[in-house]
Scaffold this motif. Structure first.
Motif, PDB file in Angstrom:
ATOM      1  N   ALA A 179       0.853  -1.197   0.000  1.00 39.01           N
ATOM      2  CA  ALA A 179       0.000   0.000   0.000  1.00 39.01           C
ATOM      3  C   ALA A 179       0.885   1.242   0.000  1.00 39.01           C
ATOM      4  CB  ALA A 179      -0.904  -0.019   1.228  1.00 39.01           C
ATOM      5  N   LEU A 180       1.978   1.125   0.704  1.00 32.61           N
ATOM      6  CA  LEU A 180       2.910   2.247   0.778  1.00 32.61           C
ATOM      7  C   LEU A 180       3.547   2.543  -0.591  1.00 32.61           C
ATOM      8  CD1 LEU A 180       5.313   2.366   3.758  1.00 32.61           C
ATOM      9  CD2 LEU A 180       6.221   2.781   1.490  1.00 32.61           C
ATOM     10  N   TYR A 181       3.959   1.473  -1.281  1.00 35.38           N
ATOM     11  CA  TYR A 181       4.542   1.681  -2.609  1.00 35.38           C
ATOM     12  C   TYR A 181       3.468   2.160  -3.598  1.00 35.38           C
ATOM     13  CZ  TYR A 181       8.993  -0.312  -1.162  1.00 35.38           C
ATOM     14  OH  TYR A 181      10.202  -0.528  -0.548  1.00 35.38           O
ATOM     15  N   ASP A 182       2.225   1.723  -3.374  1.00 35.42           N
ATOM     16  CA  ASP A 182       1.131   2.179  -4.225  1.00 35.42           C
ATOM     17  C   ASP A 182       0.957   3.691  -4.066  1.00 35.42           C
ATOM     18  OD1 ASP A 182      -0.872   1.863  -6.066  1.00 35.42           O
ATOM     19  OD2 ASP A 182      -2.413   1.372  -4.586  1.00 35.42           O
ATOM     20  N   ARG A 183       1.017   4.166  -2.816  1.00 31.69           N
ATOM     21  CA  ARG A 183       0.892   5.610  -2.586  1.00 31.69           C
ATOM     22  C   ARG A 183       2.020   6.389  -3.261  1.00 31.69           C
ATOM     23  NH1 ARG A 183      -1.011   3.964   2.465  1.00 31.69           N
ATOM     24  NH2 ARG A 183       0.998   4.204   3.513  1.00 31.69           N
ATOM     25  N   ARG A 184       3.170   5.739  -3.396  1.00 26.50           N
ATOM     26  CA  ARG A 184       4.284   6.401  -4.085  1.00 26.50           C
ATOM     27  C   ARG A 184       4.152   6.310  -5.606  1.00 26.50           C
ATOM     28  NH1 ARG A 184       9.683   4.348  -0.804  1.00 26.50           N
ATOM     29  NH2 ARG A 184       8.917   4.745   1.297  1.00 26.50           N
ATOM     30  N   GLY A 185       3.087   5.638  -6.064  1.00 27.89           N
ATOM     31  CA  GLY A 185       2.858   5.538  -7.513  1.00 27.89           C
ATOM     32  C   GLY A 185       3.744   4.514  -8.203  1.00 27.89           C
ATOM     33  N   LEU A 186       4.282   3.555  -7.441  1.00 26.96           N
ATOM     34  CA  LEU A 186       5.256   2.614  -8.016  1.00 26.96           C
ATOM     35  C   LEU A 186       4.684   1.228  -8.300  1.00 26.96           C
ATOM     36  CD1 LEU A 186       8.340   3.412  -5.727  1.00 26.96           C
ATOM     37  CD2 LEU A 186       8.013   4.085  -8.114  1.00 26.96           C
ATOM     38  N   LEU A 187       3.493   0.944  -7.743  1.00 30.96           N
ATOM     39  CA  LEU A 187       3.013  -0.442  -7.767  1.00 30.96           C
ATOM     40  C   LEU A 187       2.358  -0.830  -9.093  1.00 30.96           C
ATOM     41  CD1 LEU A 187       2.822  -2.885  -5.800  1.00 30.96           C
ATOM     42  CD2 LEU A 187       0.469  -2.170  -5.348  1.00 30.96           C
ATOM     43  N   VAL A 188       2.780  -1.984  -9.613  1.00 28.74           N
ATOM     44  CA  VAL A 188       2.177  -2.566 -10.811  1.00 28.74           C
ATOM     45  C   VAL A 188       1.766  -3.992 -10.464  1.00 28.74           C
ATOM     46  CG1 VAL A 188       2.673  -3.428 -13.144  1.00 28.74           C
ATOM     47  CG2 VAL A 188       3.580  -1.215 -12.414  1.00 28.74           C
ATOM     48  N   GLN A 189       0.482  -4.329 -10.690  1.00 28.55           N
ATOM     49  CA  GLN A 189       0.024  -5.685 -10.355  1.00 28.55           C
ATOM     50  C   GLN A 189      -0.192  -6.505 -11.618  1.00 28.55           C
ATOM     51  OE1 GLN A 189      -3.103  -3.963  -8.018  1.00 28.55           O
ATOM     52  NE2 GLN A 189      -2.514  -5.167  -6.228  1.00 28.55           N
ATOM     53  N   VAL A 190       0.311  -7.748 -11.549  1.00 30.75           N
ATOM     54  CA  VAL A 190       0.188  -8.643 -12.701  1.00 30.75           C
ATOM     55  C   VAL A 190      -0.329  -9.990 -12.201  1.00 30.75           C
ATOM     56  CG1 VAL A 190       1.561  -9.956 -14.371  1.00 30.75           C
ATOM     57  CG2 VAL A 190       1.994  -7.527 -14.063  1.00 30.75           C
ATOM     58  N   ASP A 191      -1.228 -10.593 -12.981  1.00 30.60           N
ATOM     59  CA  ASP A 191      -1.753 -11.907 -12.629  1.00 30.60           C
ATOM     60  C   ASP A 191      -0.673 -12.964 -12.894  1.00 30.60           C
ATOM     61  OD1 ASP A 191      -3.163 -14.191 -12.235  1.00 30.60           O
ATOM     62  OD2 ASP A 191      -4.638 -13.850 -13.816  1.00 30.60           O
ATOM     63  N   GLY A 192      -0.298 -13.708 -11.845  1.00 39.38           N
ATOM     64  CA  GLY A 192       0.776 -14.698 -11.977  1.00 39.38           C
ATOM     65  C   GLY A 192       0.275 -16.068 -12.402  1.00 39.38           C
ATOM     66  N   CYS A 193      -1.008 -16.165 -12.752  1.00 40.23           N
ATOM     67  CA  CYS A 193      -1.581 -17.501 -12.994  1.00 40.23           C
ATOM     68  C   CYS A 193      -1.549 -17.978 -14.443  1.00 40.23           C
ATOM     69  CB  CYS A 193      -3.006 -17.573 -12.458  1.00 40.23           C
ATOM     70  SG  CYS A 193      -2.979 -17.855 -10.690  1.00 40.23           S
ATOM     71  N   GLY A 194      -1.207 -17.125 -15.382  1.00 43.62           N
ATOM     72  CA  GLY A 194      -1.173 -17.564 -16.783  1.00 43.62           C
ATOM     73  C   GLY A 194       0.041 -18.447 -17.041  1.00 43.62           C
ATOM     74  N   ASP A 195       0.319 -18.765 -18.342  1.00 40.96           N
ATOM     75  CA  ASP A 195       1.544 -19.534 -18.569  1.00 40.96           C
ATOM     76  C   ASP A 195       2.752 -18.598 -18.469  1.00 40.96           C
ATOM     77  OD1 ASP A 195       2.704 -18.803 -21.176  1.00 40.96           O
ATOM     78  OD2 ASP A 195       0.820 -19.603 -22.001  1.00 40.96           O
ATOM     79  N   ILE A 196       3.936 -19.193 -18.356  1.00 42.50           N
ATOM     80  CA  ILE A 196       5.137 -18.432 -17.989  1.00 42.50           C
ATOM     81  C   ILE A 196       5.412 -17.259 -18.939  1.00 42.50           C
ATOM     82  CG2 ILE A 196       7.656 -18.577 -17.742  1.00 42.50           C
ATOM     83  CD1 ILE A 196       7.396 -21.290 -16.608  1.00 42.50           C
ATOM     84  N   ASP A 197       5.303 -17.519 -20.266  1.00 42.07           N
ATOM     85  CA  ASP A 197       5.590 -16.449 -21.239  1.00 42.07           C
ATOM     86  C   ASP A 197       4.581 -15.316 -21.157  1.00 42.07           C
ATOM     87  OD1 ASP A 197       7.830 -17.646 -22.301  1.00 42.07           O
ATOM     88  OD2 ASP A 197       6.652 -18.832 -23.725  1.00 42.07           O
ATOM     89  N   GLN A 198       3.331 -15.712 -20.952  1.00 40.50           N
ATOM     90  CA  GLN A 198       2.253 -14.728 -20.870  1.00 40.50           C
ATOM     91  C   GLN A 198       2.488 -13.798 -19.676  1.00 40.50           C
ATOM     92  OE1 GLN A 198      -1.190 -17.135 -20.609  1.00 40.50           O
ATOM     93  NE2 GLN A 198      -2.550 -15.664 -21.577  1.00 40.50           N
ATOM     94  N   VAL A 199       2.864 -14.385 -18.539  1.00 42.21           N
ATOM     95  CA  VAL A 199       3.102 -13.586 -17.334  1.00 42.21           C
ATOM     96  C   VAL A 199       4.283 -12.636 -17.566  1.00 42.21           C
ATOM     97  CG1 VAL A 199       3.694 -13.644 -14.865  1.00 42.21           C
ATOM     98  CG2 VAL A 199       2.143 -15.358 -15.803  1.00 42.21           C
ATOM     99  N   THR A 200       5.338 -13.132 -18.218  1.00 39.57           N
ATOM    100  CA  THR A 200       6.502 -12.272 -18.494  1.00 39.57           C
ATOM    101  C   THR A 200       6.088 -11.097 -19.381  1.00 39.57           C
ATOM    102  OG1 THR A 200       7.912 -14.228 -18.457  1.00 39.57           O
ATOM    103  CG2 THR A 200       8.907 -12.220 -19.297  1.00 39.57           C
ATOM    104  N   ASP A 201       5.282 -11.384 -20.417  1.00 34.01           N
ATOM    105  CA  ASP A 201       4.844 -10.304 -21.312  1.00 34.01           C
ATOM    106  C   ASP A 201       4.014  -9.267 -20.559  1.00 34.01           C
ATOM    107  OD1 ASP A 201       6.163 -11.446 -23.398  1.00 34.01           O
ATOM    108  OD2 ASP A 201       4.398 -12.405 -24.288  1.00 34.01           O
ATOM    109  N   SER A 202       3.075  -9.726 -19.718  1.00 31.84           N
ATOM    110  CA  SER A 202       2.271  -8.761 -18.948  1.00 31.84           C
ATOM    111  C   SER A 202       3.165  -7.956 -18.017  1.00 31.84           C
ATOM    112  CB  SER A 202       1.221  -9.437 -18.073  1.00 31.84           C
ATOM    113  OG  SER A 202       0.600 -10.461 -18.724  1.00 31.84           O
ATOM    114  N   ALA A 203       4.140  -8.628 -17.407  1.00 33.53           N
ATOM    115  CA  ALA A 203       5.044  -7.922 -16.485  1.00 33.53           C
ATOM    116  C   ALA A 203       5.821  -6.850 -17.247  1.00 33.53           C
ATOM    117  CB  ALA A 203       5.995  -8.912 -15.830  1.00 33.53           C
ATOM    118  N   MET A 204       6.345  -7.198 -18.434  1.00 31.83           N
ATOM    119  CA  MET A 204       7.145  -6.236 -19.197  1.00 31.83           C
ATOM    120  C   MET A 204       6.299  -5.034 -19.621  1.00 31.83           C
ATOM    121  SD  MET A 204      10.165  -7.410 -19.072  1.00 31.83           S
ATOM    122  CE  MET A 204      10.890  -6.082 -20.012  1.00 31.83           C
ATOM    123  N   SER A 205       5.036  -5.293 -20.017  1.00 32.89           N
ATOM    124  CA  SER A 205       4.252  -4.119 -20.429  1.00 32.89           C
ATOM    125  C   SER A 205       3.869  -3.283 -19.211  1.00 32.89           C
ATOM    126  CB  SER A 205       3.061  -4.486 -21.317  1.00 32.89           C
ATOM    127  OG  SER A 205       2.288  -5.450 -20.713  1.00 32.89           O
ATOM    128  N   GLY A 206       3.619  -3.933 -18.061  1.00 34.50           N
ATOM    129  CA  GLY A 206       3.352  -3.181 -16.823  1.00 34.50           C
ATOM    130  C   GLY A 206       4.534  -2.302 -16.430  1.00 34.50           C
TER     131      GLY A 206
END
Ligand code: ADP
Length: 192
Positions: A155-182
């Motif tokens: 919550a603290l990092y969110d207040r600093r505007g730094l937090l990016v949330q990504v769903d970790g449940c997809g397949d490995i490549d999909q999660v990496t792609d979502s993380a990179m775009s986030g």
């Protein structure tokens, strides 16, 4: 940047992939502790019982280890910390280390996964890799600590505007792609 998520969310795997794509150093406090335990160093002897029980290693020990690690030359181009900070005390310590080294955080990436998926994955890993802290009682305890202490600091990092949330449940490549775009979106948002 930081990567965080419940045990079993795949943060270790994603940390390696993201660090490679961004050409920065990945540093996992869990891996550092496991190496010390395996090598039976004094630090390993001290930390083993905490890890086996799924408890956090005391802040003073963890903070000193990270402070020392972040002095190494390979972090000067940027780094990705996996599994640190997990407590408010560790957040304060990291703020202090970054200020002293004239570094800023760009992104705090949170991988999300639900509890039952986590337990299922980790029991699978226990069978395959035999990690001593992957039994159901210890898994549930690690999860509880994550939900109680580590999520609170997000919550603290969110207040600093730094937090990016990504769903970790997809397949490995999909999660990496979502993380990179986030990560890209967060960097644009901050103009870095
Ligand atoms: P997980 O997130 O799956 O629990 P890690 O490999 O990140 O696994 O960490 C394994 C163990 O190492 C933790 O349960 C804890 O005992 C110790 N540890 C790692 N990072 C920290 C930290 N930042 N503070 C305290 N203990 C830590």
């Amino acid at each position: 940047m930081l990567i965080t998520g419940p045990p079993g969310s795949g943060k270790g795997t994603q940390a390696q992939r993201i660090a490679e794509r961004l050409d920065i150093t990945a540093i996992s406090t869990g891996d550092m502790f496991r190496t010390h335990v395996m090598d039976e160093t004094p630090l390993g002897v001290e930390t083993k019982r905490y890890m086996d029980n799924g408890d956090f290693v005391p802040d003073s020990v963890t903070n000193a280890m990270v402070r020392d690690r972040l002095q190494h030359q390979d972090t000067s181009n940027g780094f990705l910390l996996d599994g640190y900070p997990r407590t408010t005390c560790q957040v304060d310590e990291l703020d202090d280390i970054l200020a002293a080294n004239a570094h800023n955080l760009d992104v705090v990436l949170q991988l999300a996964a639900d509890d039952e998926e986590i337990v299922r994955r980790l029991l699978g890993r226990a069978r395959d890799e035999g990690r001593s802290d992957d039994n159901e009682r210890v898994i549930r305890h690690r999860l509880e600590l994550y939900r109680e202490q580590t999520e609170a600091i997000l919550a603290l990092y969110d207040r600093r505007g730094l937090l990016v949330q990504v769903d970790g449940c997809g397949d490995i490549d999909q999660v990496t792609d979502s993380a990179m775009s986030g990560i890209e979106t967060a960097k644009v948002r901050q103009g870095t």
